[in-house]
Design a protein around this motif. Structure first.
Motif, PDB file in Angstrom:
ATOM      1  N   ASP A 175       0.849  -1.181   0.000  1.00 40.18           N
ATOM      2  CA  ASP A 175       0.000   0.000   0.000  1.00 40.18           C
ATOM      3  C   ASP A 175       0.896   1.246   0.000  1.00 40.18           C
ATOM      4  N   GLN A 227       0.420   4.414   0.907  1.00 43.22           N
ATOM      5  CA  GLN A 227       0.434   5.223   2.123  1.00 43.22           C
ATOM      6  C   GLN A 227       1.237   4.554   3.221  1.00 43.22           C
ATOM      7  N   ARG A 228       1.038   3.243   3.390  1.00 38.99           N
ATOM      8  CA  ARG A 228       1.788   2.512   4.406  1.00 38.99           C
ATOM      9  C   ARG A 228       3.291   2.539   4.100  1.00 38.99           C
ATOM     10  N   LEU A 286       4.135  -5.884   7.678  1.00 35.64           N
ATOM     11  CA  LEU A 286       5.236  -4.924   7.774  1.00 35.64           C
ATOM     12  C   LEU A 286       6.525  -5.535   7.236  1.00 35.64           C
ATOM     13  N   VAL A 336       4.362   2.940  12.814  1.00 39.05           N
ATOM     14  CA  VAL A 336       3.430   2.777  11.686  1.00 39.05           C
ATOM     15  C   VAL A 336       2.377   1.746  12.069  1.00 39.05           C
ATOM     16  N   ASN A 337       1.193   1.924  11.593  1.00 34.65           N
ATOM     17  CA  ASN A 337       0.080   1.051  11.994  1.00 34.65           C
ATOM     18  C   ASN A 337       0.007  -0.177  11.086  1.00 34.65           C
ATOM     19  N   LEU A 338       0.964  -1.087  11.285  1.00 35.96           N
ATOM     20  CA  LEU A 338       1.003  -2.315  10.498  1.00 35.96           C
ATOM     21  C   LEU A 338       1.362  -3.482  11.400  1.00 35.96           C
ATOM     22  N   GLY A 351      -3.870  -3.504  11.225  1.00 34.26           N
ATOM     23  CA  GLY A 351      -3.008  -2.640  12.008  1.00 34.26           C
ATOM     24  C   GLY A 351      -2.271  -3.420  13.076  1.00 34.26           C
ATOM     25  N   GLN A 369       4.786   5.811   5.043  1.00 35.65           N
ATOM     26  CA  GLN A 369       4.902   5.928   6.497  1.00 35.65           C
ATOM     27  C   GLN A 369       6.147   5.209   7.004  1.00 35.65           C
ATOM     28  N   GLU A 395       7.071  -0.972  14.334  1.00 36.98           N
ATOM     29  CA  GLU A 395       5.637  -1.195  14.527  1.00 36.98           C
ATOM     30  C   GLU A 395       4.999  -0.070  15.339  1.00 36.98           C
TER      31      GLU A 395
END
Length: 706
Positions: free
Chosen positions: A372, A374-375, A406, A399-401, A639, A378, A396
């Motif tokens: 993605d 956006q991810r 990730l 970033v919200n993964l 997330g 980030q 972690e």
């Protein structure tokens, strides 16, 4: 043809072949010696696309021995699966090839393997593609190996290509590796599952420095396989069919499922019915995998119930059958898995039982493997903001993964050159990075095309083997004369009623554990929370129960349908009855004395009706529903833990009348929710209840994700 002008090399290679297969009357298959000659005599770069069982491993083992006899260095084989490595090492030893592997399953042997390599006591070293991104291997061992390398082999080379059915980011590093090799060093790429597009892509990567690539393609049809498709109305009927017909297959085989839960469910059902089977999945311990592979090879089990974790490279020439409960997402992936059967001279049966939820599962895996934008940005920004390496757990927190996506994203970014793995974690490089939206769009379109082809395979009235080999652009594709479309259905589709009843009983069997959260994730301080370390015992929830996992065959199907419908409605009676049964079988340390409903913005009717009904049936006091302190938390499923926890850490409020009742509760309360995903909502709601005075909290949900 094997007749060439290089008779001395041919005779020497033939002797090696006979030692490898341990038969004095053995001869090369068409193309085998030509590939060996290209590597040994002409130092070519070669791509070999041949059906499973043709003997691709013989080409690189014999080439390795011949090159070693000429004074060349050891062979490096990049191989994707541990099962494949184990089989290759065993096959090499039979031929007198000194082989060793470096992978995650033999960490304790690495030092000894590297010492042997330095003493020139290894002819073939097998490594996983992930090793190429390991800092110590990449910076210390690999340069030493490349200085004296005799041959590079890329096994299962379709993994290199974006268009391959099993593309892996780490495989793209092989192009960088090839660019570091002198033009005189031979390179061999092999695969049994590549269409023209993949062949062109792999050949282009082999020719990264302009070298001409010798491509050898043979017929991919498998005369030993008898293909068929049996469409049944439901998972219940599929399981019932297996119960009544598994023993009708000759020998031992593999039954593939699309999910881990399905493999475990099917294995349990068949085992309880007296069949010798076992589950083999990504959750299976490495040592247990070796034991199960050995049991299958020795015909000690009728079948392994497996996910794609048992796929490429598993070598059992007399494997008698392959059955699929649910279809893989492309004919190429399907051909890869059925290629495990009938590799020797025996015939083997291959049967596909398509599932009603196949398309949903395909979509899930397709979207989870695509980066993605956006991810990705980030991640890059988080790395750029820090001087020095950042560990994955620390990343972690920024970033919200979750961990798995990730790590996959980091691999993609590393292959693109935007990040680099070093000792201590990951760093941002100076290389600019641009999201290749067009490439990912084209890959996504290709995946959809493959899925449509799989559906076409299920419905075709043409020869099934011809369909599969044409999908692989085999110019020699033709009717097989033995599949169910060519010769009529060869399988019995009758299902006894007792098998239907047994399958139904297994599918309605409900109840899975919900493990309580006991540790706070790291990095919460960066999100404004002081929570860290172990959750105090007097603030923890107890072990809970869910009706089913969303991936389960039985109630999982119904729950997926329920959660796909945005309509909120009271719980249905059949689902309530199943929940009551789960509670009745729950061996809790202390029976709950009251029931609390979780706060919900999406399904308050469902949750409150379930909670009230369970309280009524169990003659427990219903205390009402929790409330949101500042409105529903933002964010949905997915997330990582830190972000998921931060979204709900202060989300729940205990109504005043409930707080008074909790303070005087003589036992634990049952906390009822619709779905447990990250389990942090349950943990934080339970924490609020414990702080308010509840002596214990037993979570209960309809669904459990994962």
């Amino acid at each position: 043809m094997n007749a060439t002008g290089n008779q001395p090399l041919y005779q020497e290679a033939l002797a090696k072949l006979r030692a490898l297969v341990q038969r004095e009357d053995a001869h090369f298959h068409d193309g085998q010696f030509e590939a060996i000659e290209a590597l040994v005599a002409h130092r070519r770069r070669a791509l070999v696309v041949q059906r499973t069982g043709w003997g691709k491993s013989a080409v690189y083992f014999i080439s390795s021995l011949l090159l070693r006899a000429q004074g060349r260095g050891p062979t490096l084989i990049v191989s994707p699966l541990l099962a494949l490595m184990r089989d290759q090492v065993a096959a090499a030893e039979r031929a007198g090839v000194r082989a060793a592997a470096i992978n995650s399953a033999n960490v304790l042997e690495w030092r000894e393997v590297l010492a042997k390599l330095q003493r020139d006591e290894i002819d073939v070293l097998l490594v996983s593609p992930e090793r190429l991104n390991n800092p110590s291997f990449r910076e210390e061992q690999l340069p030493l190996l490349l200085d004296r390398l005799g041959l590079l082999v890329i096994d299962e080379a379709h993994c290199i290509s974006d268009w391959g059915h099993d593309f892996r980011p780490d495989y793209r590093r092989i192009r960088e590796l090839i660019n570091r090799l002198p033009a005189s060093l031979p390179v061999l790429a092999t695969t049994a599952t590549a269409n023209s597009r993949v062949v062109e892509d792999v050949a282009e990567q082999l020719a990264a420095d302009g070298a001409e690539v010798f491509t050898l393609r043979g017929s991919l049809a498998r005369d030993s396989l008898r293909l068929g498709v049996l469409k049944l109305a439901s998972p219940r009927m599929q399981l019932a069919w297996l119960l009544s017909h598994i023993e009708s297959f000759t020998g031992s085989g593999i039954i593939y499922t699309l999910t881990v839960s399905a493999a475990e469910d099917v294995a349990r059902l068949l085992s309880e019915a007296g069949h010798r089977v076992a589950a083999y999945t990504g959750r299976t311990d490495i040592s247990e995998r070796e034991q199960l592979e050995s049991a299958l090879k020795n015909n000690e089990v009728k079948a392994l119930i497996a996910t794609s974790a048992l796929g490429m490279g598993f070598d059992k020439p007399d494997l008698g059958f392959v059955v699929h409960l649910g279809a893989p997402s492309s004919p190429v992936a399907y051909y890869q898995q059925v290629g495990r059967a009938g590799r020797g001279s025996i015939n083997a049966d291959v049967l596909l039982l398509p599932g009603p939820d196949d398309s949903e599962i395909w979509q899930y895996f397709a979207t989870s493997s695509m980066p993605d934008e956006q991810r990705a940005q980030q991640v890059l920004d988080a790395l750029a903001a820090v001087d020095g390496p950042v560990s994955v757990p620390a990343l972690e927190s920024a970033v919200n993964l979750r961990r798995s996506p990730l790590e996959l994203l980091l691999k993609v970014l590393a292959v693109d050159g935007a990040v680099q793995r070093v000792a201590g974690g990951w760093i941002r490089t100076d290389m600019p990075w641009v999201y290749d939206a067009d490439r990912y769009r084209r890959v996504a379109q290709s995946r959809i095309h493959e899925q449509n082809l799989m559906i076409d395979y299920e419905n075709t009235a043409r020869c099934r083997m011809e369909f599969l080999t044409q999908t692989l652009d085999d110019p020699q594709a033709g009717p097989c004369g033995k599949c169910d479309n060519c010769a009529g259905a060869w399988y019995d589709d009758h299902i006894p009623q007792e098998s239907k009843d047994s399958a139904q009983a297994a599918l309605v069997k409900a109840g899975v554990r919900i493990e309580p959260r006991k540790l706070y994730p790291s990095g919460l301080n960066k999100l404004g929370y002081s929570l860290k370390g172990k959750i105090p015992e007097d603030e923890q929830i107890l072990e809970g129960r869910a009706l089913a996992r969303l991936t389960d065959l039985g109630w999982g199907n119904r729950l997926r349908q329920l959660f796909a419908d945005p309509t909120d409605a009271p719980v249905q009676q059949a689902m309530l009855d199943a929940c009551v049964k789960v509670l009745a079988e729950w061996q809790w340390p202390q029976r709950p004395v009251a029931v609390v409903a979780m706060a919900s913005a999406h399904r308050p009717q469902l949750i409150e009706s379930l909670a009230q009904s369970l309280a009524s049936v169990g003659r427990l006091r219903y205390l009402g529903a929790l409330q949101y302190r500042m409105g529903p938390p933002e964010g949905g499923p997915g997330g990582n833990s830190a972000f998921r926890l931060a979204a709900v850490a202060d989300a729940f409020e205990i109504p005043p009348q409930m707080e008074e009742l909790l303070a005087n509760a003589p036992g634990p309360v049952l906390l009822v929710d619709d779905l447990a995903d990250s389990r942090w909502s349950l943990a934080m709601a339970g924490r609020a209840l414990r702080i308010a005075g509840a002596p214990g909290v037993l979570p209960f949900t309809l669904g459990l994700a994962g």
